[in-house]
Design a protein around this motif. Structure first.
Motif, PDB file in Angstrom:
ATOM      1  N   GLN A   1       1.207  -1.113   0.137  1.00 17.91           N
ATOM      2  CA  GLN A   1       0.064  -0.093  -0.064  1.00 17.91           C
ATOM      3  C   GLN A   1       1.278   0.838  -0.021  1.00 17.91           C
ATOM      4  O   GLN A   1       0.765   2.431   0.481  1.00 17.91           O
ATOM      5  N   ARG A   2       1.918   1.287  -0.269  1.00 18.25           N
ATOM      6  CA  ARG A   2       3.703   1.984  -0.744  1.00 18.25           C
ATOM      7  C   ARG A   2       3.478   2.942   1.330  1.00 18.25           C
ATOM      8  O   ARG A   2       3.348   4.116   0.810  1.00 18.25           O
ATOM      9  N   ASP A   3       3.052   2.323   2.706  1.00 18.26           N
ATOM     10  CA  ASP A   3       3.312   3.300   3.261  1.00 18.26           C
ATOM     11  C   ASP A   3       5.004   2.354   4.010  1.00 18.26           C
ATOM     12  O   ASP A   3       5.689   1.325   3.078  1.00 18.26           O
ATOM     13  N   ARG A   4       5.117   2.723   5.074  1.00 19.91           N
ATOM     14  CA  ARG A   4       6.321   2.510   5.357  1.00 19.91           C
ATOM     15  C   ARG A   4       6.111   1.568   6.676  1.00 19.91           C
ATOM     16  O   ARG A   4       5.371   1.668   7.381  1.00 19.91           O
ATOM     17  N   PHE A   5       7.407   0.835   6.591  1.00 20.38           N
ATOM     18  CA  PHE A   5       7.082  -0.043   7.973  1.00 20.38           C
ATOM     19  C   PHE A   5       8.496   0.199   8.971  1.00 20.38           C
ATOM     20  O   PHE A   5       9.187  -0.135   8.702  1.00 20.38           O
ATOM     21  N   GLY A   6       7.812  -0.541  10.452  1.00 23.96           N
ATOM     22  CA  GLY A   6       9.066  -0.381  12.148  1.00 23.96           C
ATOM     23  C   GLY A   6       8.396  -1.239  12.352  1.00 23.96           C
ATOM     24  O   GLY A   6       7.918  -1.915  12.581  1.00 23.96           O
ATOM     25  N   PHE A   7       9.743  -1.448  12.583  1.00 20.09           N
ATOM     26  CA  PHE A   7       9.731  -3.185  13.991  1.00 20.09           C
ATOM     27  C   PHE A   7      10.956  -3.054  15.171  1.00 20.09           C
ATOM     28  O   PHE A   7      11.812  -1.720  14.957  1.00 20.09           O
ATOM     29  N   PHE A   8       9.920  -3.076  16.290  1.00 25.37           N
ATOM     30  CA  PHE A   8      10.347  -2.744  17.151  1.00 25.37           C
ATOM     31  C   PHE A   8       9.988  -4.544  17.709  1.00 25.37           C
ATOM     32  O   PHE A   8       9.156  -4.178  18.966  1.00 25.37           O
ATOM     33  N   ALA A   9      11.314  -4.844  18.687  1.00 30.95           N
ATOM     34  CA  ALA A   9      11.214  -5.734  20.074  1.00 30.95           C
ATOM     35  C   ALA A   9      11.314  -5.636  21.143  1.00 30.95           C
ATOM     36  O   ALA A   9      12.768  -5.268  21.208  1.00 30.95           O
ATOM     37  N   VAL A  10      10.579  -6.446  22.097  1.00 34.20           N
ATOM     38  CA  VAL A  10      10.734  -6.092  23.273  1.00 34.20           C
ATOM     39  C   VAL A  10      10.945  -7.266  24.018  1.00 34.20           C
ATOM     40  O   VAL A  10       9.731  -8.421  24.056  1.00 34.20           O
ATOM     41  N   ASN A  11      11.621  -7.748  24.892  1.00 37.72           N
ATOM     42  CA  ASN A  11      11.382  -7.929  26.501  1.00 37.72           C
ATOM     43  C   ASN A  11      11.838  -7.580  27.103  1.00 37.72           C
ATOM     44  O   ASN A  11      10.712  -6.855  27.539  1.00 37.72           O
ATOM     45  N   ASP A  12      12.645  -8.216  27.894  1.00 37.94           N
ATOM     46  CA  ASP A  12      12.932  -6.334  29.591  1.00 37.94           C
ATOM     47  C   ASP A  12      13.518  -5.179  29.309  1.00 37.94           C
ATOM     48  O   ASP A  12      13.563  -4.845  30.421  1.00 37.94           O
TER      49      ASP A  12
ATOM     50  N   LEU B   1      14.370  -3.182  25.398  1.00 36.04           N
ATOM     51  CA  LEU B   1      14.493  -2.844  24.138  1.00 36.04           C
ATOM     52  C   LEU B   1      15.991  -3.423  23.079  1.00 36.04           C
ATOM     53  O   LEU B   1      16.968  -3.134  23.465  1.00 36.04           O
ATOM     54  N   ILE B   2      14.959  -4.627  22.065  1.00 36.84           N
ATOM     55  CA  ILE B   2      16.148  -5.236  21.431  1.00 36.84           C
ATOM     56  C   ILE B   2      16.853  -4.556  20.582  1.00 36.84           C
ATOM     57  O   ILE B   2      16.375  -4.474  19.511  1.00 36.84           O
ATOM     58  N   GLU B   3      18.072  -3.937  20.725  1.00 35.11           N
ATOM     59  CA  GLU B   3      18.541  -3.014  19.281  1.00 35.11           C
ATOM     60  C   GLU B   3      18.814  -3.418  18.325  1.00 35.11           C
ATOM     61  O   GLU B   3      18.746  -2.932  17.631  1.00 35.11           O
ATOM     62  N   SER B   4      19.024  -4.799  18.174  1.00 40.53           N
ATOM     63  CA  SER B   4      19.489  -5.496  16.857  1.00 40.53           C
ATOM     64  C   SER B   4      18.650  -5.556  16.776  1.00 40.53           C
ATOM     65  O   SER B   4      18.908  -5.508  14.414  1.00 40.53           O
ATOM     66  N   LEU B   5      17.121  -5.322  16.214  1.00 32.47           N
ATOM     67  CA  LEU B   5      16.375  -5.327  16.062  1.00 32.47           C
ATOM     68  C   LEU B   5      15.560  -4.482  15.913  1.00 32.47           C
ATOM     69  O   LEU B   5      14.536  -4.233  15.579  1.00 32.47           O
ATOM     70  N   ARG B   6      16.510  -3.504  16.025  1.00 32.73           N
ATOM     71  CA  ARG B   6      15.333  -1.653  16.233  1.00 32.73           C
ATOM     72  C   ARG B   6      15.402  -1.528  14.402  1.00 32.73           C
ATOM     73  O   ARG B   6      15.918  -1.659  13.624  1.00 32.73           O
TER      74      ARG B   6
ATOM     75  N   ALA C   1      12.112   0.896   2.378  1.00 33.23           N
ATOM     76  CA  ALA C   1      13.555  -0.237   2.176  1.00 33.23           C
ATOM     77  C   ALA C   1      12.825  -1.644   1.978  1.00 33.23           C
ATOM     78  O   ALA C   1      13.395  -2.177   3.390  1.00 33.23           O
ATOM     79  N   VAL C   2      12.943  -2.485   1.064  1.00 32.08           N
ATOM     80  CA  VAL C   2      12.970  -3.449   1.409  1.00 32.08           C
ATOM     81  C   VAL C   2      14.178  -4.108   1.760  1.00 32.08           C
ATOM     82  O   VAL C   2      13.768  -5.600   2.392  1.00 32.08           O
ATOM     83  N   GLY C   3      15.252  -3.681   1.568  1.00 36.85           N
ATOM     84  CA  GLY C   3      16.128  -5.033   1.824  1.00 36.85           C
ATOM     85  C   GLY C   3      16.483  -4.880   3.367  1.00 36.85           C
ATOM     86  O   GLY C   3      16.439  -5.784   3.795  1.00 36.85           O
ATOM     87  N   ALA C   4      16.188  -3.868   3.873  1.00 35.92           N
ATOM     88  CA  ALA C   4      15.966  -3.584   5.817  1.00 35.92           C
ATOM     89  C   ALA C   4      15.512  -4.037   6.183  1.00 35.92           C
ATOM     90  O   ALA C   4      15.986  -4.748   7.654  1.00 35.92           O
ATOM     91  N   ILE C   5      13.937  -4.301   5.669  1.00 34.01           N
ATOM     92  CA  ILE C   5      13.766  -5.133   6.132  1.00 34.01           C
ATOM     93  C   ILE C   5      13.681  -6.602   6.274  1.00 34.01           C
ATOM     94  O   ILE C   5      13.188  -7.305   7.378  1.00 34.01           O
ATOM     95  N   GLU C   6      14.167  -6.903   5.103  1.00 25.72           N
ATOM     96  CA  GLU C   6      14.479  -8.179   5.123  1.00 25.72           C
ATOM     97  C   GLU C   6      15.839  -8.564   5.962  1.00 25.72           C
ATOM     98  O   GLU C   6      15.590  -9.690   6.513  1.00 25.72           O
ATOM     99  N   VAL C   7      16.402  -7.810   6.083  1.00 31.28           N
ATOM    100  CA  VAL C   7      17.551  -7.736   7.217  1.00 31.28           C
ATOM    101  C   VAL C   7      17.113  -8.355   8.638  1.00 31.28           C
ATOM    102  O   VAL C   7      17.724  -9.139   9.515  1.00 31.28           O
ATOM    103  N   ILE C   8      16.416  -7.416   9.062  1.00 33.39           N
ATOM    104  CA  ILE C   8      15.736  -7.557  10.384  1.00 33.39           C
ATOM    105  C   ILE C   8      14.549  -8.871  10.492  1.00 33.39           C
ATOM    106  O   ILE C   8      14.983  -9.496  11.386  1.00 33.39           O
ATOM    107  N   GLY C   9      14.404  -9.511   8.822  1.00 36.06           N
ATOM    108  CA  GLY C   9      13.444 -10.124   9.417  1.00 36.06           C
ATOM    109  C   GLY C   9      14.540 -11.594   9.275  1.00 36.06           C
ATOM    110  O   GLY C   9      14.216 -12.258   9.882  1.00 36.06           O
ATOM    111  N   GLU C  10      15.705 -11.931   8.772  1.00 33.17           N
ATOM    112  CA  GLU C  10      16.711 -12.535   8.725  1.00 33.17           C
ATOM    113  C   GLU C  10      16.883 -12.339  10.151  1.00 33.17           C
ATOM    114  O   GLU C  10      17.261 -13.863  11.320  1.00 33.17           O
ATOM    115  N   LYS C  11      17.131 -11.699  11.070  1.00 31.15           N
ATOM    116  CA  LYS C  11      17.107 -11.596  12.107  1.00 31.15           C
ATOM    117  C   LYS C  11      16.561 -11.954  13.385  1.00 31.15           C
ATOM    118  O   LYS C  11      16.945 -12.902  14.742  1.00 31.15           O
TER     119      LYS C  11
END
Length: 281
Positions: free
Chosen positions: A109-120, A122-127, A133-143
């Motif tokens: 839908q030509r919107d932007r996507f953001g992701f944050f993962a949390v436990n105790d 904020l998991i910085e490596s998944l911020r 950018a499709v590439g950035a989204i795929e990198v976080i998905g692989e992590k």
């Protein structure tokens, strides 16, 4: 291939970049807003002939329209240890599938996507700040596929401060095995956004444990073990407790103005489509 779903917001919001959603911002578009004097309008190409002829002071009027705008879509993921517990379906796998489905639906839908993962914390490596950018989204998905789910979900209390204050669409995905105070704090921090709580329900938890006799119960978040005698009466108490908790969760979401989306099966796009048709945000 993960199927995408459709979402639309009923109420317009304020945005500054062209997109496909109703907004409060004036500009090029087809959503009529008002008429105003010619000299006050930023866009003067759309003359309002009827209003001009009816004006007793013979002022020239133009039509003003609202510009469709882009929406930021965020996925807030609970990566606590309880999300790794498998019953009738795997919550951790559902989370990974939802990451793919929500990100692809947003990009379609030509919107932007953001992701944050949390436990105790904020998991910085998944911020992932909102991006197209499709590439950035795929990198976080692989992590995310290789992330170990551990700890509790204490950092959910202030999750809202990590995203801009402008109205966004937020998917909050968890099994919500949280204290009442943590849930209230999390909902309060996201109060200015259009929130979709995605509640992962495991039918096996509602049905209770199988078998009878002595069993060891283990809490993966607090690491507490407890030896109990599993009797029919105790199993009934487990079922009643789970059902009461589910009722309390739904009531808490509704009090804050959010209808939860219950998932007790693997991801299906039809469930999300049905949600947005019956509960417009």
């Amino acid at each position: 291939m993960t199927e995408c779903f459709d979402y639309r917001l009923k109420r317009p919001f304020r945005g500054h970049y062209p997109g496909g959603h109703r907004s409060l911002s004036q500009g090029a578009g087809y959503d009529f807003s008002q008429t105003m004097p010619f000299q006050n309008a930023a866009e003067r190409s759309r003359l309002a002939l009827r209003e001009t002829l009816l004006d007793p002071f013979q002022n020239l009027k133009v039509k003003v329209f609202r510009q469709p705008t882009r929406l930021d879509v965020y996925l807030m993921a609970d990566c606590s240890a309880s999300m790794a517990c498998q019953g009738d379906f795997d919550p951790s796998q559902s989370l990974k599938t939802l990451y793919t489905a929500i990100s692809r639906s947003a990009l379609r839908q030509r919107d932007r996507f953001g992701f944050f993962a949390v436990n105790d914390r904020l998991i910085e490596s998944l911020r992932l700040p909102a991006t197209g950018a499709v590439g950035a989204i795929e990198v976080i998905g692989e992590k995310l596929n290789h992330t170990l789910l551990t700890g509790g979900a204490k950092a959910m209390a202030g999750i809202g401060r990590h995203i801009p204050s402008s109205s966004s669409l937020v998917f909050l995905v968890s099994d919500f095995h949280w204290p009442t105070t943590l849930l209230a704090a999390c909902l309060d921090s996201l109060r200015q956004h259009r929130l979709v709580p995605v509640l992962l329900c495991d039918r096996k938890q509602m049905q209770g444990l199988s078998g009878y006799g002595l069993v060891t119960l283990y809490d993966p978040e607090s690491h507490v073990r407890r030896l109990v005698w599993l009797s029919p009466k105790f199993k009934q108490r487990i079922r009643e407790s789970y059902q009461a908790r589910l009722t309390q969760l739904i009531a808490a979401f509704r009090r804050s103005g959010h209808e939860p989306l219950l998932l007790d099966t693997p991801y299906q796009a039809q469930a999300f489509n049905r949600y947005f048709l019956t509960h417009p945000l």
